[in-house]
Design an enzyme around this catalytic site. Structure first.
Site, mmCIF file in Angstrom:
data_model
loop_
_atom_site.group_PDB
_atom_site.id
_atom_site.type_symbol
_atom_site.label_atom_id
_atom_site.label_comp_id
_atom_site.label_asym_id
_atom_site.label_seq_id
_atom_site.Cartn_x
_atom_site.Cartn_y
_atom_site.Cartn_z
ATOM 1 N N HIS A 16 -9.107 -4.125 -1.291
ATOM 2 C CA HIS A 16 -8.159 -3.158 -0.725
ATOM 3 C C HIS A 16 -8.508 -1.746 -0.863
ATOM 4 O O HIS A 16 -8.447 -0.934 0.090
ATOM 5 C CB HIS A 16 -6.654 -3.673 -1.428
ATOM 6 C CG HIS A 16 -5.612 -2.794 -0.861
ATOM 7 N ND1 HIS A 16 -4.327 -3.190 -0.120
ATOM 8 C CD2 HIS A 16 -5.368 -1.315 -1.151
ATOM 9 C CE1 HIS A 16 -3.510 -2.055 0.278
ATOM 10 N NE2 HIS A 16 -4.210 -1.185 -0.273
ATOM 11 N N GLU A 17 -8.674 -1.402 -2.063
ATOM 12 C CA GLU A 17 -8.994 -0.020 -2.386
ATOM 13 C C GLU A 17 -10.216 0.535 -1.857
ATOM 14 O O GLU A 17 -10.208 1.519 -1.236
ATOM 15 C CB GLU A 17 -9.019 0.375 -3.988
ATOM 16 C CG GLU A 17 -7.938 -0.052 -4.684
ATOM 17 C CD GLU A 17 -6.606 0.797 -4.200
ATOM 18 O OE1 GLU A 17 -6.565 1.826 -3.377
ATOM 19 O OE2 GLU A 17 -5.439 0.322 -4.256
ATOM 20 N N CYS A 59 0.678 -1.238 0.018
ATOM 21 C CA CYS A 59 -0.206 -0.072 -0.086
ATOM 22 C C CYS A 59 1.100 1.256 -0.040
ATOM 23 O O CYS A 59 1.747 1.429 0.732
ATOM 24 C CB CYS A 59 -1.046 -0.017 1.185
ATOM 25 S SG CYS A 59 -2.020 1.557 1.509
ATOM 26 N N HIS A 70 -9.806 1.490 2.114
ATOM 27 C CA HIS A 70 -9.747 2.963 2.237
ATOM 28 C C HIS A 70 -10.717 3.782 2.482
ATOM 29 O O HIS A 70 -10.479 4.837 3.234
ATOM 30 C CB HIS A 70 -8.748 3.341 1.143
ATOM 31 C CG HIS A 70 -7.378 2.933 1.310
ATOM 32 N ND1 HIS A 70 -6.567 3.214 2.291
ATOM 33 C CD2 HIS A 70 -6.773 2.056 0.109
ATOM 34 C CE1 HIS A 70 -5.350 2.530 1.904
ATOM 35 N NE2 HIS A 70 -5.372 2.060 0.800
HETATM 36 ZN ZN ZN Z 1 -3.794 1.032 -0.033
#
Ligand code: ZN
Length: 186
Positions: free
Chosen positions: A149-150, A107, A153
């Protein structure tokens, strides 16, 4: 447009919930400028994805890099990544299975590290594109991990929160030396 500073783990903004983008703003100039900055920043940092909160903007917008050939995770950082970027606005994820895959994730907000994370390996994603059109797709395997994952956020989560065993955290150099071969990528 502009390369923006990428916020690093420890910055409280990375732990905030991002706001959905109102439908009448999806195609507006403010969002276009934000997306352009996200692209510039991601390319400058050689990332394959980025979320708006990573540049300090608490809006539900992310760029998801869909691997075509050699995603960054499997190759050396210097090499040109081969991926198709997809902009997702107000994305929502629904797991379609209890089955999980384990992938080593990295990341831009946690530079220098990789961690082994288990996530559902089949998901449905609904999102708006920058033209304001609604899409629904099914993602599997590594691509499912990239979406999750994105989108994490946008809800204040980082992949390190999901590393079950801290022994599965590694610096990049050690990852390439000791763990690259054991990667369970398809
Ligand atoms: Zn990330």
């Amino acid at each position: 447009m502009a390369i923006r500073e990428v916020l690093k783990m420890g910055n409280p903004l990375l732990r905030e919930f991002s706001q959905p983008v109102p439908e009448n703003e999806m195609t507006g100039p403010e969002l276009k400028a934000l997306i352009a900055d996200m692209f510039d920043t991601m390319e400058h940092e050689q990332g394959i994805g980025i979320a708006a909160p990573q540049i300090g903007v608490l809006k539900q917008v992310a760029i998801v890099g869909l691997p075509g050939g050699n995603p960054r995770y499997q190759e050396h950082e210097e090499e040109e990544a081969d991926y198709e970027p997809l902009v997702v606005i107000n994305p929502q994820i629904k797991p379609l299975t209890e089955e999980v895959d384990a992938h080593w994730e990295g990341c831009l907000s946690v530079p220098g590290l990789r961690g082994l994370v288990e996530r559902p390996n089949k998901i449905q994603v609904e999102f708006f594109d920058p033209e304001g059109a609604l899409h629904s797709l099914v993602a599997e395997g590594f691509v499912a991990t990239i979406f999750q994952h994105e989108i994490d956020h946008l809800f204040g989560n980082l992949y390190v929160d999901r590393v079950k065993d801290p022994k599965n955290l590694s610096f990049n150099e050690e990852f390439e030396k000791y763990h690259l071969d054991s990667q369970e990528d398809e």
